[in-house]
Design an enzyme around this catalytic site. Structure first.
Site, PDB file in Angstrom:
ATOM      1  N   GLU A  42      76.513  46.566  -3.513  1.00 34.11           N
ATOM      2  CA  GLU A  42      76.067  47.449  -2.436  1.00 34.11           C
ATOM      3  C   GLU A  42      75.213  46.664  -1.434  1.00 34.11           C
ATOM      4  OE1 GLU A  42      72.788  50.891  -1.620  1.00 34.11           O
ATOM      5  OE2 GLU A  42      73.262  50.368  -3.694  1.00 34.11           O
ATOM      6  N   ASP A  46      76.415  46.328   2.403  1.00 33.21           N
ATOM      7  CA  ASP A  46      75.574  46.811   3.493  1.00 33.21           C
ATOM      8  C   ASP A  46      75.524  45.773   4.619  1.00 33.21           C
ATOM      9  OD1 ASP A  46      73.396  48.595   4.650  1.00 33.21           O
ATOM     10  OD2 ASP A  46      72.279  46.742   4.356  1.00 33.21           O
ATOM     11  N   ASP A 111      76.552  54.824  -1.266  1.00 29.56           N
ATOM     12  CA  ASP A 111      76.313  53.513  -1.895  1.00 29.56           C
ATOM     13  C   ASP A 111      77.630  52.871  -2.329  1.00 29.56           C
ATOM     14  OD1 ASP A 111      73.613  53.840  -1.550  1.00 29.56           O
ATOM     15  OD2 ASP A 111      73.174  54.323  -3.645  1.00 29.56           O
ATOM     16  N   GLU A 114      79.663  51.259   0.394  1.00 32.31           N
ATOM     17  CA  GLU A 114      79.177  49.915   0.709  1.00 32.31           C
ATOM     18  C   GLU A 114      79.530  48.905  -0.383  1.00 32.31           C
ATOM     19  OE1 GLU A 114      75.343  50.619   3.594  1.00 32.31           O
ATOM     20  OE2 GLU A 114      74.992  50.700   1.440  1.00 32.31           O
TER      21      GLU A 114
END
Length: 218
Positions: A42, A46, A111, A114
């Site tokens: 994650e 991101d 989450d 990502e």
């Protein structure tokens, strides 16, 4: 693995399915089964998402830095990412522990969006990750979808700077009581700058504000 067909349908043949499985693994499941969770992926995803969306707005708009930042934020916020993930069905593959099964909320789903992007970046590279993200996100940008960002407030601030008048005019209301559609124009100093259509006046006003904000920010 069950999710492999999901990626095959998008022309992606995973080299490392186990890594992708980790991308779907919540900490509650990881703790129960002593495996790795999606948290590290994650973190990577991101960063990859920020680069991909920043590149998109840089190449496809002539907006200033601050305006690009605001618009990008609206398409990578939690609500937006959860919306993307649910539309394409990513949430079906999330693995959670027994105590979490009734609470797979938008935070977890966002989450995972990502973490999947992070795993795809590692598996197939930046261009594959970008193609995947573009296929999902760009249609929302093109239809000017409004998520959590308050464009009415942003537009109000912009107009106040120039000391102009700002109003929202309801121009159309149609459909049965349980399924109405509203069309709103945003008018600045007597000129229509944006139009929005939504299932509520509030949604229509936000979309109209977004339309006007885009035009004024150029």
């Amino acid at each position: 693995m069950e999710f492999e067909n999901f990626f095959l349908q998008r022309g992606i043949n995973l080299k490392n399915p186990k890594q992708m499985q980790t991308a779907f693994t919540h900490t509650s499941y990881a703790n129960e089964h002593h495996v790795e969770s999606y948290e590290r992926l994650e973190f990577l995803g991101d960063a990859v998402l920020e680069v991909i969306t920043s590149e998109y707005f840089y190449l496809n708009t002539d907006l200033k830095e601050g305006d690009m930042t605001k618009i990008r934020a609206s398409y990578v916020c939690e609500h937006a990412l959860a919306t993307y993930a649910k539309e394409i069905g990513l949430n079906k593959y999330i693995r959670v522990g027994h105590g979490q099964q009734e609470n797979v909320n938008d935070t977890i789903i966002a989450d995972v969006f990502e973490s999947v992007l992070g795993a795809l970046y590692l598996d197939a590279g930046y261009e594959a990750a970008k193609t995947y993200a573009y296929q999902i996100i760009v249609p929302y940008i093109e239809k000017k979808a409004v998520f959590l960002t308050d464009y009415k407030s942003a537009l109000q601030e912009m107009v106040q700077t120039d000391k102009e008048s700002l109003t929202y005019d309801l121009v159309k209301e149609e459909g049965p009581a349980h399924d109405k559609t509203f069309t709103v124009n945003v008018v600045i100093d007597g000129i229509i700058y944006g139009t929005g259509v939504g299932k509520s006046k509030k949604e229509a006003e936000q979309k109209a504000a977004y339309d006007a904000y885009q035009k004024r920010a150029k």
